[in-house]
Design a protein around this motif. Structure first.
Motif, PDB file in Angstrom:
ATOM      1  N   LEU A  12     -36.305 -26.100  44.938  1.00  0.00           N
ATOM      2  CA  LEU A  12     -35.859 -27.241  44.139  1.00  0.00           C
ATOM      3  C   LEU A  12     -35.487 -28.360  45.099  1.00  0.00           C
ATOM      4  N   PHE A  13     -36.091 -29.536  44.905  1.00  0.00           N
ATOM      5  CA  PHE A  13     -35.906 -30.660  45.818  1.00  0.00           C
ATOM      6  C   PHE A  13     -35.974 -31.954  45.025  1.00  0.00           C
ATOM      7  N   ASN A  14     -34.898 -32.728  45.016  1.00  0.00           N
ATOM      8  CA  ASN A  14     -34.844 -34.012  44.301  1.00  0.00           C
ATOM      9  C   ASN A  14     -35.314 -33.900  42.850  1.00  0.00           C
ATOM     10  N   ASN A  15     -34.781 -32.946  42.125  1.00  0.00           N
ATOM     11  CA  ASN A  15     -35.074 -32.734  40.698  1.00  0.00           C
ATOM     12  C   ASN A  15     -36.517 -32.339  40.405  1.00  0.00           C
ATOM     13  N   SER A  16     -37.243 -31.926  41.415  1.00  0.00           N
ATOM     14  CA  SER A  16     -38.606 -31.427  41.245  1.00  0.00           C
ATOM     15  C   SER A  16     -38.703 -30.055  41.898  1.00  0.00           C
ATOM     16  N   ILE A  17     -39.717 -29.305  41.522  1.00  0.00           N
ATOM     17  CA  ILE A  17     -40.008 -28.029  42.163  1.00  0.00           C
ATOM     18  C   ILE A  17     -41.160 -28.260  43.126  1.00  0.00           C
ATOM     19  N   ILE A  18     -40.934 -27.949  44.390  1.00  0.00           N
ATOM     20  CA  ILE A  18     -41.969 -28.119  45.406  1.00  0.00           C
ATOM     21  C   ILE A  18     -42.607 -26.758  45.644  1.00  0.00           C
ATOM     22  N   ILE A  19     -43.909 -26.679  45.424  1.00  0.00           N
ATOM     23  CA  ILE A  19     -44.688 -25.453  45.612  1.00  0.00           C
ATOM     24  C   ILE A  19     -45.383 -25.591  46.966  1.00  0.00           C
ATOM     25  N   ILE A  20     -45.130 -24.620  47.843  1.00  0.00           N
ATOM     26  CA  ILE A  20     -45.514 -24.759  49.245  1.00  0.00           C
ATOM     27  C   ILE A  20     -46.506 -23.671  49.640  1.00  0.00           C
ATOM     28  N   GLY A  21     -47.636 -24.090  50.232  1.00  0.00           N
ATOM     29  CA  GLY A  21     -48.594 -23.166  50.834  1.00  0.00           C
ATOM     30  C   GLY A  21     -49.039 -22.046  49.925  1.00  0.00           C
ATOM     31  N   GLY A  22     -49.268 -20.860  50.504  1.00  0.00           N
ATOM     32  CA  GLY A  22     -49.691 -19.687  49.750  1.00  0.00           C
ATOM     33  C   GLY A  22     -51.109 -19.270  50.071  1.00  0.00           C
ATOM     34  N   TYR A  23     -51.577 -18.342  49.275  1.00  0.00           N
ATOM     35  CA  TYR A  23     -52.900 -17.746  49.490  1.00  0.00           C
ATOM     36  C   TYR A  23     -53.647 -17.722  48.169  1.00  0.00           C
ATOM     37  N   GLY A  24     -54.935 -18.053  48.210  1.00  0.00           N
ATOM     38  CA  GLY A  24     -55.760 -18.056  47.009  1.00  0.00           C
ATOM     39  C   GLY A  24     -57.126 -17.474  47.274  1.00  0.00           C
ATOM     40  N   GLY A  25     -57.276 -16.180  47.090  1.00  0.00           N
ATOM     41  CA  GLY A  25     -58.576 -15.540  47.291  1.00  0.00           C
ATOM     42  C   GLY A  25     -58.925 -15.385  48.741  1.00  0.00           C
ATOM     43  N   PHE A  26     -59.653 -16.354  49.279  1.00  0.00           N
ATOM     44  CA  PHE A  26     -60.082 -16.295  50.674  1.00  0.00           C
ATOM     45  C   PHE A  26     -59.496 -17.432  51.507  1.00  0.00           C
ATOM     46  N   THR A  27     -58.519 -18.156  50.952  1.00  0.00           N
ATOM     47  CA  THR A  27     -57.999 -19.352  51.600  1.00  0.00           C
ATOM     48  C   THR A  27     -56.489 -19.297  51.721  1.00  0.00           C
ATOM     49  N   THR A  28     -55.967 -19.603  52.904  1.00  0.00           N
ATOM     50  CA  THR A  28     -54.537 -19.829  53.083  1.00  0.00           C
ATOM     51  C   THR A  28     -54.316 -21.332  52.986  1.00  0.00           C
ATOM     52  N   PHE A  29     -53.372 -21.739  52.158  1.00  0.00           N
ATOM     53  CA  PHE A  29     -53.160 -23.162  51.877  1.00  0.00           C
ATOM     54  C   PHE A  29     -52.121 -23.791  52.799  1.00  0.00           C
ATOM     55  N   SER A  30     -52.378 -25.033  53.186  1.00  0.00           N
ATOM     56  CA  SER A  30     -51.358 -25.869  53.815  1.00  0.00           C
ATOM     57  C   SER A  30     -50.853 -26.893  52.804  1.00  0.00           C
ATOM     58  N   SER A  31     -51.548 -27.019  51.700  1.00  0.00           N
ATOM     59  CA  SER A  31     -51.194 -28.019  50.690  1.00  0.00           C
ATOM     60  C   SER A  31     -49.910 -27.648  49.964  1.00  0.00           C
ATOM     61  N   CYS A  32     -49.231 -28.689  49.496  1.00  0.00           N
ATOM     62  CA  CYS A  32     -48.007 -28.541  48.710  1.00  0.00           C
ATOM     63  C   CYS A  32     -48.127 -29.406  47.467  1.00  0.00           C
ATOM     64  N   LEU A  33     -47.409 -29.002  46.430  1.00  0.00           N
ATOM     65  CA  LEU A  33     -47.421 -29.732  45.169  1.00  0.00           C
ATOM     66  C   LEU A  33     -45.990 -30.005  44.721  1.00  0.00           C
ATOM     67  N   GLN A  34     -45.821 -31.126  44.047  1.00  0.00           N
ATOM     68  CA  GLN A  34     -44.530 -31.461  43.463  1.00  0.00           C
ATOM     69  C   GLN A  34     -44.672 -31.345  41.951  1.00  0.00           C
ATOM     70  N   TYR A  35     -43.894 -30.445  41.358  1.00  0.00           N
ATOM     71  CA  TYR A  35     -43.949 -30.247  39.909  1.00  0.00           C
ATOM     72  C   TYR A  35     -42.728 -30.893  39.275  1.00  0.00           C
ATOM     73  N   ASN A  36     -42.981 -31.739  38.294  1.00  0.00           N
ATOM     74  CA  ASN A  36     -41.913 -32.391  37.552  1.00  0.00           C
ATOM     75  C   ASN A  36     -41.777 -31.684  36.206  1.00  0.00           C
ATOM     76  N   PRO A  37     -40.742 -30.860  36.016  1.00  0.00           N
ATOM     77  CA  PRO A  37     -40.617 -30.120  34.759  1.00  0.00           C
ATOM     78  C   PRO A  37     -40.319 -30.997  33.554  1.00  0.00           C
ATOM     79  N   SER A  38     -39.774 -32.193  33.761  1.00  0.00           N
ATOM     80  CA  SER A  38     -39.439 -33.031  32.610  1.00  0.00           C
ATOM     81  C   SER A  38     -40.671 -33.574  31.897  1.00  0.00           C
ATOM     82  N   ASN A  39     -41.796 -33.747  32.629  1.00  0.00           N
ATOM     83  CA  ASN A  39     -43.021 -34.214  31.961  1.00  0.00           C
ATOM     84  C   ASN A  39     -44.223 -33.306  32.238  1.00  0.00           C
ATOM     85  N   ASN A  40     -43.967 -32.123  32.814  1.00  0.00           N
ATOM     86  CA  ASN A  40     -45.003 -31.112  33.026  1.00  0.00           C
ATOM     87  C   ASN A  40     -46.194 -31.641  33.832  1.00  0.00           C
ATOM     88  N   THR A  41     -45.906 -32.329  34.944  1.00  0.00           N
ATOM     89  CA  THR A  41     -46.982 -32.877  35.772  1.00  0.00           C
ATOM     90  C   THR A  41     -46.869 -32.383  37.218  1.00  0.00           C
TER      91      THR A  41
END
Length: 82
Positions: A12-41
């Motif tokens: 939880l960071f500045n009223n948003s959820i920050i999703i960091i890195g991870g693994y997806g099938g054959f790829t390790t991610f460096s990308s991050c996403l900012q999720y705003n729960p108030s408008n589901n974006t």
């Protein structure tokens, strides 16, 4: 979430959820996403310098710390701060 990922971290960071890195099938991610729960974006968030999964993340004094984990099976000992 735009891409399926697991073994990631979320903080939880500045009223948003920050999703960091991870693994997806054959790829390790460096990308991050900012999720705003108030408008589901998702918005892009600055990426990690090193792709990683299975790591620890925490917010301390308005900074996000990411430590350890794996990059495609290689054990990481680095820490990133943003």
């Amino acid at each position: 979430m735009p891409a399926v990922r697991g073994v990631h971290a979320a903080v939880l960071f500045n009223n948003s959820i920050i999703i960091i890195g991870g693994y997806g099938g054959f790829t390790t991610f460096s990308s991050c996403l900012q999720y705003n729960p108030s408008n589901n974006t998702f918005l892009p968030f600055p990426s990690l310098n090193t792709a990683r999964s299975g790591f620890a993340a925490a917010v301390v004094v308005n900074k996000i710390y990411v430590a350890g984990g794996y990059d495609n099976g290689a054990l990481l000992s680095s820490i990133e701060v943003f």
